[in-house]
Design a protein around this motif. Structure first.
Motif, short mmCIF file in Angstrom:
data_model
loop_
_atom_site.label_atom_id
_atom_site.label_comp_id
_atom_site.label_asym_id
_atom_site.label_seq_id
_atom_site.Cartn_x
_atom_site.Cartn_y
_atom_site.Cartn_z
N ARG A 74 0.90 -1.12 0.11
CA ARG A 74 -0.02 0.18 -0.07
C ARG A 74 0.75 1.26 0.11
N ASP A 75 1.96 0.99 -0.63
CA ASP A 75 2.85 2.31 -0.75
C ASP A 75 2.12 3.34 -1.76
N TYR A 76 1.83 4.52 -0.98
CA TYR A 76 1.10 5.61 -1.84
C TYR A 76 1.80 6.69 -2.43
N SER A 77 3.36 6.34 -2.15
CA SER A 77 4.17 7.65 -2.42
C SER A 77 4.09 8.19 -4.02
N GLN A 78 4.03 6.95 -4.91
CA GLN A 78 3.88 7.41 -6.22
C GLN A 78 2.63 7.79 -6.55
N PHE A 79 1.39 7.60 -5.95
CA PHE A 79 0.22 8.17 -6.05
C PHE A 79 0.20 9.51 -5.56
N VAL A 80 0.81 9.99 -4.67
CA VAL A 80 0.87 11.27 -3.88
C VAL A 80 1.74 12.05 -5.15
N ASP A 81 2.76 11.50 -5.53
CA ASP A 81 3.44 12.32 -6.47
C ASP A 81 2.88 12.65 -7.82
N ASP A 82 2.17 11.86 -8.23
CA ASP A 82 1.15 11.84 -9.57
C ASP A 82 0.03 12.94 -9.04
N ILE A 83 -0.48 12.85 -7.93
CA ILE A 83 -1.55 14.04 -7.76
C ILE A 83 -0.95 15.24 -7.79
N LYS A 84 0.41 15.42 -7.16
CA LYS A 84 0.99 16.71 -7.03
C LYS A 84 1.21 17.20 -8.50
N ASP A 85 1.72 16.12 -9.35
CA ASP A 85 1.96 16.52 -10.78
C ASP A 85 0.92 17.30 -11.64
N ILE A 86 -0.27 16.50 -11.21
CA ILE A 86 -1.43 16.96 -11.81
C ILE A 86 -1.99 18.46 -11.29
N LYS A 87 -1.81 18.57 -10.00
CA LYS A 87 -2.00 19.85 -9.35
C LYS A 87 -1.36 20.97 -9.93
N ASP A 88 0.19 20.55 -10.15
CA ASP A 88 0.92 21.68 -10.73
C ASP A 88 0.49 22.05 -12.11
N ASP A 89 0.08 20.72 -13.02
CA ASP A 89 -0.38 21.09 -14.41
C ASP A 89 -1.34 21.84 -14.36
N ILE A 90 -2.56 21.67 -13.52
CA ILE A 90 -3.78 22.42 -13.46
C ILE A 90 -3.33 23.92 -13.04
N SER A 91 -2.43 24.10 -12.02
CA SER A 91 -2.22 25.46 -11.56
C SER A 91 -1.45 26.43 -12.96
N ASP A 92 -0.62 25.54 -13.56
CA ASP A 92 0.08 26.07 -14.71
C ASP A 92 -0.87 26.61 -15.72
N PHE A 93 -1.85 25.62 -16.16
CA PHE A 93 -2.92 25.88 -16.96
C PHE A 93 -3.69 27.21 -16.80
N LEU A 94 -4.23 27.16 -15.36
CA LEU A 94 -5.14 28.33 -14.98
C LEU A 94 -4.24 29.75 -15.11
N LYS A 95 -2.91 29.49 -14.68
CA LYS A 95 -2.17 30.88 -14.90
C LYS A 95 -1.94 31.37 -16.45
N GLU A 96 -1.61 30.43 -17.12
CA GLU A 96 -1.72 30.61 -18.55
C GLU A 96 -3.03 31.23 -19.03
N LYS A 97 -4.28 30.42 -18.65
CA LYS A 97 -5.62 31.08 -18.89
C LYS A 97 -5.83 32.39 -18.65
N GLU A 98 -5.23 32.78 -17.38
CA GLU A 98 -5.45 34.19 -16.76
C GLU A 98 -4.68 35.14 -17.61
N LYS A 99 -3.56 34.78 -18.24
CA LYS A 99 -3.02 35.86 -19.09
C LYS A 99 -3.52 36.28 -20.37
N LYS A 100 -4.36 35.18 -20.76
CA LYS A 100 -5.07 35.51 -22.14
C LYS A 100 -6.10 36.52 -22.17
#
Length: 100
Positions: A74-100
Motif C-alpha cells: 500500500r505504498d502510496y508515495s507514487q500516487f501522491v507524486d502523481d497527484i502533485k504533478d496533476i495539481k501543478d499542471d492544473i495550476s500552470d494551465f490556470l495561470k496561462e488562461k489568466e494571462k490571455k
C-alpha cells in the motif's frame, strides 16, 4: 454499552475471548480470528512435535509478516507524486488562461 458497542466472543486455540467492539467492525474481527485459527491449525499440522508456545509464536510471526507485506503493498508515495504533478499542471494551465 453504547448502541454501536457490541459484545462478541472470539475463539482462538480453544479459548474464548469476550470483546466489546463497534458493531460495524464485527465481520473484521471474526475474519481476523478465523485467520489466526487457520494459521494455528496449519502450524499444528506441520510441526506436530512443537509445544503450544512455539505454535503461537510462529502464528504471531506469520500474521505480523502478512501485515507488513500488506503495508508495503500500500505504498502510496507514487500516487501522491502523481497527484502533485496533476495539481501543478492544473495550476500552470490556470495561470496561462489568466494571462490571455
Amino acid at each position: 454499552m453504547k448502541d454501536k458497542d457490541f459484545r462478541i466472543h472470539i475463539k482462538i486455540d480453544g479459548r474464548v475471548y469476550p470483546l466489546n467492539i463497534n458493531r460495524d467492525e464485527e465481520e473484521r474481527y471474526r475474519k481476523a480470528a478465523k485467520i489466526v485459527e487457520e494459521t494455528i491449525s496449519s502450524f499444528r499440522k506441520m510441526f506436530q512435535d512443537n509445544d503450544n508456545q512455539d505454535i503461537l509464536a510462529m502464528t504471531a510471526f506469520q500474521v505480523a509478516l502478512r501485515y507488513t507485506e500488506e503495508q508495503q503493498s500500500r505504498d502510496y508515495s507514487q500516487f501522491v507524486d502523481d497527484i502533485k504533478d496533476i495539481k501543478d499542471d492544473i495550476s500552470d494551465f490556470l495561470k496561462e488562461k489568466e494571462k490571455k
